[in-house]
Motif scaffolding. Structure first.
Motif, PDB file in Angstrom:
ATOM      1  N   TYR A 207       0.722  -1.156   0.108  1.00 56.14           N
ATOM      2  CA  TYR A 207       0.042  -0.066  -0.048  1.00 56.14           C
ATOM      3  C   TYR A 207       0.936   1.196   0.097  1.00 56.14           C
ATOM      4  O   TYR A 207       0.620   2.366  -0.903  1.00 56.14           O
ATOM      5  N   THR A 208       1.740   1.482   0.992  1.00 57.24           N
ATOM      6  CA  THR A 208       2.711   2.627   1.182  1.00 57.24           C
ATOM      7  C   THR A 208       3.442   2.553  -0.234  1.00 57.24           C
ATOM      8  O   THR A 208       3.511   3.908  -0.533  1.00 57.24           O
ATOM      9  N   SER A 209       3.983   1.688  -0.798  1.00 57.72           N
ATOM     10  CA  SER A 209       4.890   2.081  -2.053  1.00 57.72           C
ATOM     11  C   SER A 209       3.885   2.267  -3.149  1.00 57.72           C
ATOM     12  O   SER A 209       4.330   3.180  -3.879  1.00 57.72           O
ATOM     13  N   ASN A 210       2.600   1.869  -3.401  1.00 57.10           N
ATOM     14  CA  ASN A 210       1.732   2.161  -4.377  1.00 57.10           C
ATOM     15  C   ASN A 210       1.311   3.839  -4.101  1.00 57.10           C
ATOM     16  O   ASN A 210       1.638   4.580  -5.084  1.00 57.10           O
ATOM     17  N   ILE A 211       1.143   4.256  -3.019  1.00 59.06           N
ATOM     18  CA  ILE A 211       0.706   5.495  -2.587  1.00 59.06           C
ATOM     19  C   ILE A 211       1.854   6.618  -2.979  1.00 59.06           C
ATOM     20  O   ILE A 211       1.583   7.713  -3.365  1.00 59.06           O
TER      21      ILE A 211
END
Length: 292
Positions: A207-211
């Motif tokens: 999630y954090t890498s995508n965002i």
């Protein structure tokens, strides 16, 4: 604890996202009187990359080197594949005939909406992988098809659905533009999210890498807007990247590819294609000048 990570981490990450989105919306590059909007776009892109790097370092200290490398791999994949989104944005804005200033607003809202939609997609993807192991094969085949589509199309722009090319002007409202940005982001999320899931099944990392990658889309678009057509061979690199990730996912039961090797392969493939595209474009530009 949420998905194995303290709620403080989740809260802190989203607080940082909100701060960066607000700062992005207030950048001088959005005003008409700004003389060098592209320079501001490059500066903000650099700030966001440094922020992602700092976050990766923080993850390494708190959760270990492996988790941090998975974050970097996810961020690199999503950023590379987001180049497709940049072509989409270019076609959308040309179709709707909106000004540069309104493009900034459309992308700010589009990025904010993408944060929510990506969260839902990632949660669904990880849930499926955890419950049904055979879903790995489906995701791998989807990525192989996406790779074939990119290479067959002749360019990343050729992969844009025909209905997007036929869009009509928005007649003063930004809502159709924002909805189109959101919808096309979902189309490309079908490729990019499985690719990131091939690097990690950790919900927080995915999630954090995508965002983090999505946050840089707006500034990256304005930084590269005048150069996108010069990256003529980049679609081959993106196709090869997707094929590599697909094979990694499909053979995970028998072959364990270290995350460091994955990062090296991704960097080499995309970097080589970008350099070749740039050199070819510069050569053609010089030839055109001589012909005149």
């Amino acid at each position: 604890m949420i998905a194995g990570v303290s709620w403080v981490w989740w809260l802190g990450f989203h607080a940082a996202v909100v701060v960066l989105l607000v700062a992005d919306s207030l950048l001088p590059g959005r005003r008409r009187e700004t003389r060098h909007p592209q320079a501001f776009a490059w500066m903000w892109t650099a700030v966001l990359v440094l922020a992602a790097t700092g976050f990766a370092a923080w993850v390494a200290v708190a959760h270990g080197r492996q988790t941090a490398l998975e974050f970097v791999a996810g961020y690199a994949i999503e950023t590379s594949l987001s180049i497709d989104n940049l072509f989409i944005f270019m076609v959308l804005f040309q179709g709707f005939r909106i000004s540069t200033r309104r493009q900034h607003s459309a992308l700010i809202w589009g990025v904010a909406g993408a944060v929510v939609l990506r969260a839902l997609f990632i949660a669904a993807g990880i849930t499926l992988l955890n419950r049904f192991e055979w879903i790995t094969w489906i995701f791998g085949l989807v990525l192989l098809y996406a790779a074939w589509r990119l290479v067959r199309g002749g360019s990343a722009k050729a992969a844009i659905p025909n209905w997007i090319r036929k869009l009509q002007p928005a007649k003063g409202s930004l809502l159709p533009v924002i909805l189109a940005v959101e919808f096309t982001d979902l189309i490309f999320a079908v490729d990019s999210i499985p690719a990131v899931l091939a690097m990690s099944h950790n919900p927080f990392v995915v999630y954090t890498s995508n965002i983090a990658a999505i946050l840089g889309l707006r500034s990256l678009y304005f930084a590269l807007a005048s150069l996108l057509d010069r990256f003529r061979y980049l679609h081959y690199g993106l196709g090869a990247l997707l094929a590599f990730v697909a094979l990694k996912m499909l053979t995970a039961h028998w072959i364990d590819v270290p995350i460091t090797m994955s990062l090296a392969v991704m960097g080499a493939v995309v970097g080589l294609c970008a350099v070749v595209s740039w050199v070819a474009g510069s050569r053609d530009q010089r030839s055109g000048i001589r012909d005149q």
